[in-house]
Each structure stands twice: as C-alpha cells, then as structure tokens.
Design an enzyme around this catalytic site. Structure first.
Site, PDB file in Angstrom:
ATOM      1  N   SER A 147      30.310  41.530  42.662  1.00 37.67           N
ATOM      2  CA  SER A 147      31.365  41.294  41.685  1.00 37.67           C
ATOM      3  C   SER A 147      31.344  39.837  41.200  1.00 37.67           C
ATOM      4  O   SER A 147      30.338  39.405  40.639  1.00 37.67           O
ATOM      5  CB  SER A 147      32.713  41.706  42.284  1.00 37.67           C
ATOM      6  OG  SER A 147      33.653  41.905  41.283  1.00 37.67           O
ATOM      7  N   ASP A 222      33.723  52.864  40.040  1.00 36.34           N
ATOM      8  CA  ASP A 222      34.232  51.505  40.235  1.00 36.34           C
ATOM      9  C   ASP A 222      35.372  51.265  39.244  1.00 36.34           C
ATOM     10  O   ASP A 222      35.167  51.331  38.019  1.00 36.34           O
ATOM     11  CB  ASP A 222      33.070  50.532  39.981  1.00 36.34           C
ATOM     12  CG  ASP A 222      33.429  49.089  40.232  1.00 36.34           C
ATOM     13  OD1 ASP A 222      34.595  48.701  40.002  1.00 36.34           O
ATOM     14  OD2 ASP A 222      32.530  48.341  40.635  1.00 36.34           O
ATOM     15  N   HIS A 255      34.218  50.239  43.929  1.00 41.98           N
ATOM     16  CA  HIS A 255      34.003  48.783  43.974  1.00 41.98           C
ATOM     17  C   HIS A 255      34.039  48.228  45.403  1.00 41.98           C
ATOM     18  O   HIS A 255      33.908  47.034  45.602  1.00 41.98           O
ATOM     19  CB  HIS A 255      35.091  48.102  43.128  1.00 41.98           C
ATOM     20  CG  HIS A 255      34.766  46.685  42.725  1.00 41.98           C
ATOM     21  ND1 HIS A 255      33.735  46.376  41.866  1.00 41.98           N
ATOM     22  CD2 HIS A 255      35.316  45.493  43.068  1.00 41.98           C
ATOM     23  CE1 HIS A 255      33.677  45.070  41.691  1.00 41.98           C
ATOM     24  NE2 HIS A 255      34.621  44.495  42.418  1.00 41.98           N
TER      25      HIS A 255
HETATM   26  N1  LIG Z   1      43.643  43.356  42.921  1.00 39.28           N
HETATM   27  C1  LIG Z   1      42.693  43.352  43.967  1.00 39.28           C
HETATM   28  C2  LIG Z   1      41.433  42.707  43.471  1.00 39.28           C
HETATM   29  C3  LIG Z   1      40.593  42.098  44.514  1.00 39.28           C
HETATM   30  C4  LIG Z   1      39.277  42.822  44.769  1.00 39.28           C
HETATM   31  O1  LIG Z   1      39.106  43.995  44.530  1.00 39.28           O
HETATM   32  N2  LIG Z   1      38.328  42.036  45.255  1.00 39.28           N
HETATM   33  C5  LIG Z   1      37.013  42.564  45.503  1.00 39.28           C
HETATM   34  C6  LIG Z   1      36.055  41.773  44.680  1.00 39.28           C
HETATM   35  S1  LIG Z   1      36.523  41.877  42.963  1.00 39.28           S
HETATM   36  C7  LIG Z   1      35.443  40.857  42.131  1.00 39.28           C
HETATM   37  O2  LIG Z   1      35.067  39.800  42.420  1.00 39.28           O
HETATM   38  C8  LIG Z   1      36.706  42.445  46.983  1.00 39.28           C
HETATM   39  O3  LIG Z   1      35.574  42.304  47.377  1.00 39.28           O
HETATM   40  N3  LIG Z   1      37.755  42.547  47.811  1.00 39.28           N
HETATM   41  C9  LIG Z   1      37.682  42.352  49.238  1.00 39.28           C
HETATM   42  C10 LIG Z   1      37.341  43.569  50.061  1.00 39.28           C
HETATM   43  O4  LIG Z   1      37.142  43.387  51.280  1.00 39.28           O
HETATM   44  O5  LIG Z   1      37.262  44.683  49.511  1.00 39.28           O
HETATM   45  C11 LIG Z   1      43.300  42.715  45.200  1.00 39.28           C
HETATM   46  O6  LIG Z   1      43.896  41.630  45.100  1.00 39.28           O
HETATM   47  O7  LIG Z   1      43.158  43.293  46.269  1.00 39.28           O
END
Ligand SMILES: N[C@@H](CCC(=O)N[C@@H](CSC=O)C(=O)NCC(=O)O)C(=O)O
Length: 279
Positions: A147, A222, A255
């Site tokens: 991401s 995603d 995602h």
């Molecule tokens: N609204 C969500 C968004 C945060 C999120 O989905 N972060 C992803 C990366 S998004 C792009 O860079 C992530 O990797 N999260 C950590 C995980 O362990 O899944 C929110 O604030 O949760």
C-alpha cells in the site's frame, strides 16, 4: 546507540528488534531484522519491507508469514518503521498523515521538514546501520512493500535503480499525485509545487532507460483498490517506456495481511531469482 529490544528464534533464523537514535529523523526509531541461519558460508542479500498507513515494524513481522521463505532462500529482511516517532515529532489526528504515514519522502514544508526525512533515512542512515548487522552481506539489495509501503518500494527502486536488483509491491499506490491519499500527503509534505510531486511519483520515474524488474500483486476485493490503487496509468506508462511489470490480479483477496501472507512466498522467490541472476 543501538539497543536490542527483542530476539526470537523463528524457522531456524533469528528475528531481532532494535532501537536506535536517528540523526536524520531527530528521534528514536525501532526496526526489525530477520537473519536466516546460514546454510553454508555463502553471502546473503538484504530485502527491505515497507509497510502501509497506520503500521509500524510489527505488522509485517508478526502477520507477514515471510520467515520460512526467507530462511529457505537465505535472505535477510529488514522492516523499518513507517515514519519518525515520538512526542516531539509533528503528527495529525488523521490516520493518513503524520506519524505512521510518512510516504517515505523528504518533506520540504514546515512543520514536517524537521523530522519527516524518511527518504534520506532509508537511503543513507539505516542501510549503513543494518548492513553492519549482517555478517555475510552480499552487497545486493531488493525492496518490497504494501500500500503506502508498496508505493515507497516502487518510488525508492525507481529513484535508485543501481541500488536495488528488484522491486515488488502488494496493492501499491502507483500514482499518488492523482489519488486522495497521495494528494493529501504530497500537499502537506511537499507544498503545491507539482514538479516536486513528480520527483516522488512512480509514474514519472519510469522515464529512464533501465529500471529494476517489477512484480505487483493486487487483490480484486481490496476495499481501497477502486479509488486509491488503480494501475492503468502506471502500467501504460511502463509499457510506453518498454519496462516490464508483472501485474497479478488475485480474485477475492482484500487489502489485509492475509493477502500478503498468501503471496509473500511468490514475492520472495521473485527477488531470489533476480538477486541470484546478478551474483
Ligand atoms: N481506516 C483504516 C486504514 C488503515 C489501513 O487499512 N492500513 C493498512 C495499510 S493502508 C495503505 O497504506 C494496513 O496495513 N493496516 C495494518 C494492518 O495490520 O492491517 C484504519 O485506520 O484501520
């Protein structure tokens, strides 16, 4: 000063968590380093993992599922944090700006420019430190990420094609100048000079003769794909410049780190092939 915070044996190798004082970022930083148990006296390459928004070094370390592959392929893996950290470091209430959301660039705008120099940190200070911790380092590097970190991996590899032998990304922000996450980050960190934006946008960095081989994995389920992660402009620019990108769309994957764990073996095999080719 370097401080060892944790050492875990995993799939015969060791995963370390270190803290150090960064001169570049003007704060204390933490990173994770996996070192495989060496099969013989061979040298090993270093692969960088850059995480996404809201993450630190622990998301990939605990949910990425990479260790067995890195052990089998004899690859050292380093996982930096996603931004400078601490009470004195500027932040924002939103999850997509400030701490945990550096976009891996060197900020030119106040108040960010005091600490948000992640590009220099990842290009100079941290590599020097990490390389000193790998006893049999081959001198070869590759980079990957997810991401915002997938964007960071593409951006760093395309800005430093001589340094990185290969680059791969999960659900990367391929065209940050044109999507909401990127526009918000670039306007805060870089101001309104769009020429400066282009120096950090992978699409504009494709305009050069030789770039590292690229692999991208994108899940079709995603939730961020339709608005933040579209690939058409990037693939068309790569095609225009005759650069090869392997772009894999994976049905029903989202995602999350479940997707990363499902395909990380494929990504590490891709890097293994290219790193081996260049010995
Ligand atoms: N609204 C969500 C968004 C945060 C999120 O989905 N972060 C992803 C990366 S998004 C792009 O860079 C992530 O990797 N999260 C950590 C995980 O362990 O899944 C929110 O604030 O949760």
């Amino acid at each position: 000063m370097l401080k060892e915070l944790e050492k875990k044996k995993v799939f015969s190798g060791y995963q370390y968590r270190y803290q150090h004082d960064s001169q570049v970022l003007k704060c204390s930083m933490v990173f994770t380093l996996f070192l495989p148990k060496l099969d013989n006296k061979q040298t090993i390459p270093l692969i960088w993992w850059l995480s996404g928004l809201t993450c630190d070094d622990q998301n990939f370390a605990t949910k990425g599922g990479f260790q067995a592959y890195a052990q089998a392929n004899q690859q050292a893996i380093v996982i930096p944090d996603t931004s400078p950290r601490g009470e004195g470091v500027p932040d924002d209430d939103a999850y997509d700006l400030g701490q945990g959301a550096s976009f891996y660039l060197d900020a030119s705008q106040e108040p960010w420019s005091q600490n948000y120099l992640m590009y220099t940190y990842l290009s100079q200070e941290l590599p020097e430190l990490v390389k000193s911790l790998i006893p049999n380092f081959s001198g070869q590097e590759a980079i990957m990420g997810h991401s915002m970190g997938g964007y960071g991996a593409l951006m760093l590899a395309l800005r430093q094609p001589e340094r990185f032998q290969s680059v791969s990304a999960f659900a990367p922000i391929t065209n940050p100048s044109q999507v909401e996450w990127g526009k918000k980050a670039f306007s805060n960190y870089l101001g309104d000079n769009h020429h400066q934006w282009q120096t950090y946008d992978p699409i504009y960095l494709l305009d050069q003769e030789k770039v590292p081989p690229m692999l991208i994995t994108q899940g079709t389920a995603d939730e961020f794909y339709p608005n933040q992660l579209t690939e058409e402009a990037f693939l068309s620019a790569a095609n225009q410049h005759n650069h090869q990108v392997t772009y894999n769309k994976e049905e029903a994957y989202d995602h999350s780190y479940y997707t990363i764990a499902s395909f990380i073996g494929q990504h590490l095999a891709f890097h293994h092939d290219h790193l081996r080719d260049n010995i």
